[in-house]
Design a protein around this motif. Structure first.
Motif, PDB file in Angstrom:
ATOM      1  N   ILE A 125      -1.522 -26.786 -18.904  1.00  0.00           N
ATOM      2  CA  ILE A 125      -1.505 -28.125 -19.092  1.00  0.00           C
ATOM      3  C   ILE A 125      -0.618 -28.065 -20.494  1.00  0.00           C
ATOM      4  CG2 ILE A 125      -2.515 -30.034 -20.138  1.00  0.00           C
ATOM      5  CD1 ILE A 125      -4.721 -28.955 -18.371  1.00  0.00           C
ATOM      6  N   LEU A 126       0.563 -28.653 -20.776  1.00  0.00           N
ATOM      7  CA  LEU A 126       1.184 -28.663 -21.973  1.00  0.00           C
ATOM      8  C   LEU A 126       1.415 -30.450 -22.339  1.00  0.00           C
ATOM      9  CD1 LEU A 126       4.184 -27.294 -23.671  1.00  0.00           C
ATOM     10  CD2 LEU A 126       5.178 -28.591 -21.533  1.00  0.00           C
ATOM     11  N   ILE A 127       1.076 -30.874 -23.419  1.00  0.00           N
ATOM     12  CA  ILE A 127       1.581 -31.939 -24.659  1.00  0.00           C
ATOM     13  C   ILE A 127       2.094 -31.427 -25.625  1.00  0.00           C
ATOM     14  CG2 ILE A 127      -0.338 -33.560 -25.806  1.00  0.00           C
ATOM     15  CD1 ILE A 127      -2.993 -31.671 -24.497  1.00  0.00           C
ATOM     16  N   THR A 128       3.221 -32.441 -25.762  1.00  0.00           N
ATOM     17  CA  THR A 128       4.277 -32.569 -26.321  1.00  0.00           C
ATOM     18  C   THR A 128       3.789 -33.604 -27.366  1.00  0.00           C
ATOM     19  OG1 THR A 128       5.297 -33.634 -24.821  1.00  0.00           O
ATOM     20  CG2 THR A 128       5.874 -30.821 -24.988  1.00  0.00           C
ATOM     21  N   LEU A 129       3.704 -33.817 -28.591  1.00  0.00           N
ATOM     22  CA  LEU A 129       3.196 -34.050 -29.756  1.00  0.00           C
ATOM     23  C   LEU A 129       4.680 -34.574 -30.462  1.00  0.00           C
ATOM     24  CD1 LEU A 129      -0.432 -32.919 -30.900  1.00  0.00           C
ATOM     25  CD2 LEU A 129       0.643 -34.805 -28.594  1.00  0.00           C
ATOM     26  N   SER A 130       5.026 -34.919 -31.025  1.00  0.00           N
ATOM     27  CA  SER A 130       5.736 -35.057 -32.541  1.00  0.00           C
ATOM     28  C   SER A 130       6.734 -33.927 -32.950  1.00  0.00           C
ATOM     29  CB  SER A 130       6.314 -36.774 -32.980  1.00  0.00           C
ATOM     30  OG  SER A 130       5.230 -36.769 -33.943  1.00  0.00           O
ATOM     31  N   SER A 131       5.676 -33.239 -33.797  1.00  0.00           N
ATOM     32  CA  SER A 131       5.466 -31.985 -34.502  1.00  0.00           C
ATOM     33  C   SER A 131       5.174 -30.718 -33.748  1.00  0.00           C
ATOM     34  CB  SER A 131       5.244 -32.224 -36.127  1.00  0.00           C
ATOM     35  OG  SER A 131       3.982 -32.494 -35.575  1.00  0.00           O
ATOM     36  N   GLN A 132       4.658 -31.167 -32.498  1.00  0.00           N
ATOM     37  CA  GLN A 132       3.652 -29.364 -31.834  1.00  0.00           C
ATOM     38  C   GLN A 132       3.653 -29.662 -30.359  1.00  0.00           C
ATOM     39  OE1 GLN A 132      -0.192 -30.644 -33.102  1.00  0.00           O
ATOM     40  NE2 GLN A 132       0.186 -29.524 -35.731  1.00  0.00           N
ATOM     41  N   ILE A 133       3.429 -28.362 -30.125  1.00  0.00           N
ATOM     42  CA  ILE A 133       3.816 -27.994 -28.883  1.00  0.00           C
ATOM     43  C   ILE A 133       1.657 -27.534 -28.279  1.00  0.00           C
ATOM     44  CG2 ILE A 133       4.407 -27.016 -26.916  1.00  0.00           C
ATOM     45  CD1 ILE A 133       6.814 -26.730 -28.017  1.00  0.00           C
ATOM     46  N   HIS A 134       1.262 -28.262 -27.172  1.00  0.00           N
ATOM     47  CA  HIS A 134      -0.362 -27.498 -27.166  1.00  0.00           C
ATOM     48  C   HIS A 134       0.328 -27.193 -25.961  1.00  0.00           C
ATOM     49  CE1 HIS A 134      -2.456 -30.353 -30.896  1.00  0.00           C
ATOM     50  NE2 HIS A 134      -1.144 -30.003 -31.442  1.00  0.00           N
ATOM     51  N   ILE A 135      -0.632 -25.819 -25.945  1.00  0.00           N
ATOM     52  CA  ILE A 135      -0.707 -25.388 -24.243  1.00  0.00           C
ATOM     53  C   ILE A 135      -1.931 -25.134 -24.282  1.00  0.00           C
ATOM     54  CG2 ILE A 135      -0.208 -23.125 -22.452  1.00  0.00           C
ATOM     55  CD1 ILE A 135       2.744 -23.078 -24.835  1.00  0.00           C
ATOM     56  N   ILE A 136      -2.583 -25.524 -23.048  1.00  0.00           N
ATOM     57  CA  ILE A 136      -3.651 -25.523 -22.656  1.00  0.00           C
ATOM     58  C   ILE A 136      -3.915 -24.731 -21.201  1.00  0.00           C
ATOM     59  CG2 ILE A 136      -6.116 -26.270 -21.667  1.00  0.00           C
ATOM     60  CD1 ILE A 136      -5.347 -28.347 -23.309  1.00  0.00           C
ATOM     61  N   ARG A 137      -4.425 -23.086 -21.112  1.00  0.00           N
ATOM     62  CA  ARG A 137      -4.043 -22.529 -20.079  1.00  0.00           C
ATOM     63  C   ARG A 137      -5.666 -21.774 -19.046  1.00  0.00           C
ATOM     64  NH1 ARG A 137      -0.019 -19.782 -17.483  1.00  0.00           N
ATOM     65  NH2 ARG A 137      -0.118 -18.686 -16.105  1.00  0.00           N
ATOM     66  N   PRO A 138      -6.235 -22.025 -18.234  1.00  0.00           N
ATOM     67  CA  PRO A 138      -6.825 -21.508 -18.182  1.00  0.00           C
ATOM     68  C   PRO A 138      -6.727 -19.897 -17.648  1.00  0.00           C
ATOM     69  CG  PRO A 138      -6.670 -23.743 -16.680  1.00  0.00           C
ATOM     70  CD  PRO A 138      -5.502 -22.880 -17.965  1.00  0.00           C
ATOM     71  N   LEU A 139      -8.232 -19.172 -17.644  1.00  0.00           N
ATOM     72  CA  LEU A 139      -7.712 -17.617 -17.528  1.00  0.00           C
ATOM     73  C   LEU A 139      -7.679 -18.017 -15.876  1.00  0.00           C
ATOM     74  CD1 LEU A 139      -8.382 -17.859 -20.356  1.00  0.00           C
ATOM     75  CD2 LEU A 139      -9.329 -15.739 -20.076  1.00  0.00           C
ATOM     76  N   ALA A 140      -7.483 -17.266 -14.840  1.00  0.00           N
ATOM     77  CA  ALA A 140      -7.444 -16.350 -14.120  1.00  0.00           C
ATOM     78  C   ALA A 140      -8.624 -15.557 -13.610  1.00  0.00           C
ATOM     79  CB  ALA A 140      -5.969 -16.003 -13.205  1.00  0.00           C
ATOM     80  N   SER A 141      -9.288 -15.414 -14.116  1.00  0.00           N
ATOM     81  CA  SER A 141     -10.105 -14.621 -13.786  1.00  0.00           C
ATOM     82  C   SER A 141     -11.336 -15.591 -14.646  1.00  0.00           C
ATOM     83  CB  SER A 141      -9.990 -13.069 -14.636  1.00  0.00           C
ATOM     84  OG  SER A 141     -10.210 -13.522 -16.150  1.00  0.00           O
ATOM     85  N   ASN A 142     -11.900 -16.105 -14.813  1.00  0.00           N
ATOM     86  CA  ASN A 142     -12.605 -17.246 -15.393  1.00  0.00           C
ATOM     87  C   ASN A 142     -12.360 -18.931 -15.423  1.00  0.00           C
ATOM     88  OD1 ASN A 142     -14.538 -18.060 -16.172  1.00  0.00           O
ATOM     89  ND2 ASN A 142     -15.517 -16.951 -17.215  1.00  0.00           N
ATOM     90  N   ARG A 143     -12.239 -19.130 -14.271  1.00  0.00           N
ATOM     91  CA  ARG A 143     -12.008 -20.906 -14.891  1.00  0.00           C
ATOM     92  C   ARG A 143     -12.467 -21.382 -15.786  1.00  0.00           C
ATOM     93  NH1 ARG A 143      -7.281 -21.269 -14.004  1.00  0.00           N
ATOM     94  NH2 ARG A 143      -5.660 -19.729 -11.967  1.00  0.00           N
ATOM     95  N   GLU A 144     -13.290 -21.725 -16.243  1.00  0.00           N
ATOM     96  CA  GLU A 144     -14.486 -21.391 -17.384  1.00  0.00           C
ATOM     97  C   GLU A 144     -14.130 -21.435 -18.626  1.00  0.00           C
ATOM     98  OE1 GLU A 144     -18.255 -21.056 -16.853  1.00  0.00           O
ATOM     99  OE2 GLU A 144     -18.408 -22.791 -15.082  1.00  0.00           O
ATOM    100  N   VAL A 145     -13.250 -20.670 -18.596  1.00  0.00           N
ATOM    101  CA  VAL A 145     -12.206 -20.640 -19.963  1.00  0.00           C
ATOM    102  C   VAL A 145     -11.313 -20.420 -20.386  1.00  0.00           C
ATOM    103  CG1 VAL A 145     -12.170 -18.141 -21.459  1.00  0.00           C
ATOM    104  CG2 VAL A 145     -14.182 -18.344 -20.437  1.00  0.00           C
ATOM    105  N   PHE A 146     -10.246 -21.033 -21.284  1.00  0.00           N
ATOM    106  CA  PHE A 146      -9.116 -21.135 -21.662  1.00  0.00           C
ATOM    107  C   PHE A 146      -8.314 -20.621 -22.634  1.00  0.00           C
ATOM    108  CE2 PHE A 146     -10.938 -25.191 -22.438  1.00  0.00           C
ATOM    109  CZ  PHE A 146     -10.298 -25.581 -23.847  1.00  0.00           C
ATOM    110  N   ILE A 147      -7.145 -20.019 -22.691  1.00  0.00           N
ATOM    111  CA  ILE A 147      -6.819 -20.449 -23.786  1.00  0.00           C
ATOM    112  C   ILE A 147      -5.765 -21.467 -24.679  1.00  0.00           C
ATOM    113  CG2 ILE A 147      -4.623 -19.223 -25.520  1.00  0.00           C
ATOM    114  CD1 ILE A 147      -5.188 -16.884 -22.847  1.00  0.00           C
ATOM    115  N   TYR A 148      -6.165 -21.909 -25.386  1.00  0.00           N
ATOM    116  CA  TYR A 148      -5.450 -23.220 -26.582  1.00  0.00           C
ATOM    117  C   TYR A 148      -4.709 -22.830 -27.198  1.00  0.00           C
ATOM    118  CZ  TYR A 148      -5.369 -27.480 -28.914  1.00  0.00           C
ATOM    119  OH  TYR A 148      -5.183 -28.478 -30.051  1.00  0.00           O
ATOM    120  N   PHE A 149      -3.413 -22.892 -27.612  1.00  0.00           N
ATOM    121  CA  PHE A 149      -2.505 -22.136 -28.635  1.00  0.00           C
ATOM    122  C   PHE A 149      -1.444 -23.487 -28.783  1.00  0.00           C
ATOM    123  CE2 PHE A 149       1.956 -19.545 -27.928  1.00  0.00           C
ATOM    124  CZ  PHE A 149       1.350 -18.761 -29.194  1.00  0.00           C
ATOM    125  N   VAL A 150      -0.954 -23.391 -30.228  1.00  0.00           N
ATOM    126  CA  VAL A 150      -0.335 -24.886 -31.085  1.00  0.00           C
ATOM    127  C   VAL A 150       0.460 -24.148 -31.651  1.00  0.00           C
ATOM    128  CG1 VAL A 150      -0.791 -26.198 -32.986  1.00  0.00           C
ATOM    129  CG2 VAL A 150      -3.205 -25.360 -30.775  1.00  0.00           C
TER     130      VAL A 150
END
Length: 119
Positions: free
Chosen positions: A70-95
């Motif tokens: 899931i990609l969220i673009t803000l005026s000054s930041q990009i946020h990436i949310i990536r669920p793990l294929a091995s465990n869909r209840e866990v995700f990576i959040y990257f700013v």
């Protein structure tokens, strides 16, 4: 395989990286976080709601696909949310700082880290 701390440090090597986290979407709790510029505990809880809403919508639409990211673009930041294929209840959040980041490279690195992350 890499542990959570190693995975987060790898993400922070990407140009423009500000912060990264691994989040349990079942509870909204932060499993690990690194970087600065954002309250990762608050972001973990808030983005858990984003993931849950998208999963609920996909289910309501009858989509058989899984979320890659899931990609969220803000005026000054990009946020990436990536669920793990091995465990869909866990995700990576990257700013990322939008003025310094390369979105394609950031998505590739988050996919690479997701594939190597082990608990």
């Amino acid at each position: 395989m890499a542990n959570i701390s190693e995975s987060l440090e790898t993400l922070l090597t990407v140009d423009g990286a500000m912060a990264a986290a691994v989040v349990d979407s079942a509870s909204g709790m932060l499993l690990g976080g690194a970087g600065t510029g954002i309250d990762l505990e608050l972001a973990a809880a808030g983005n858990t709601e984003v993931v849950r809403a998208k999963l609920k919508t996909a289910k309501s639409l009858g989509l058989a696909d899984s979320i890659e990211d899931i990609l969220i673009t803000l005026s000054s930041q990009i946020h990436i949310i990536r669920p793990l294929a091995s465990n869909r209840e866990v995700f990576i959040y990257f700013v990322l700082d939008r003025s310094k980041a390369n979105l394609a490279l950031a998505r590739m690195k988050s996919k690479e880290v997701e594939g190597q992350l082990a608990f």
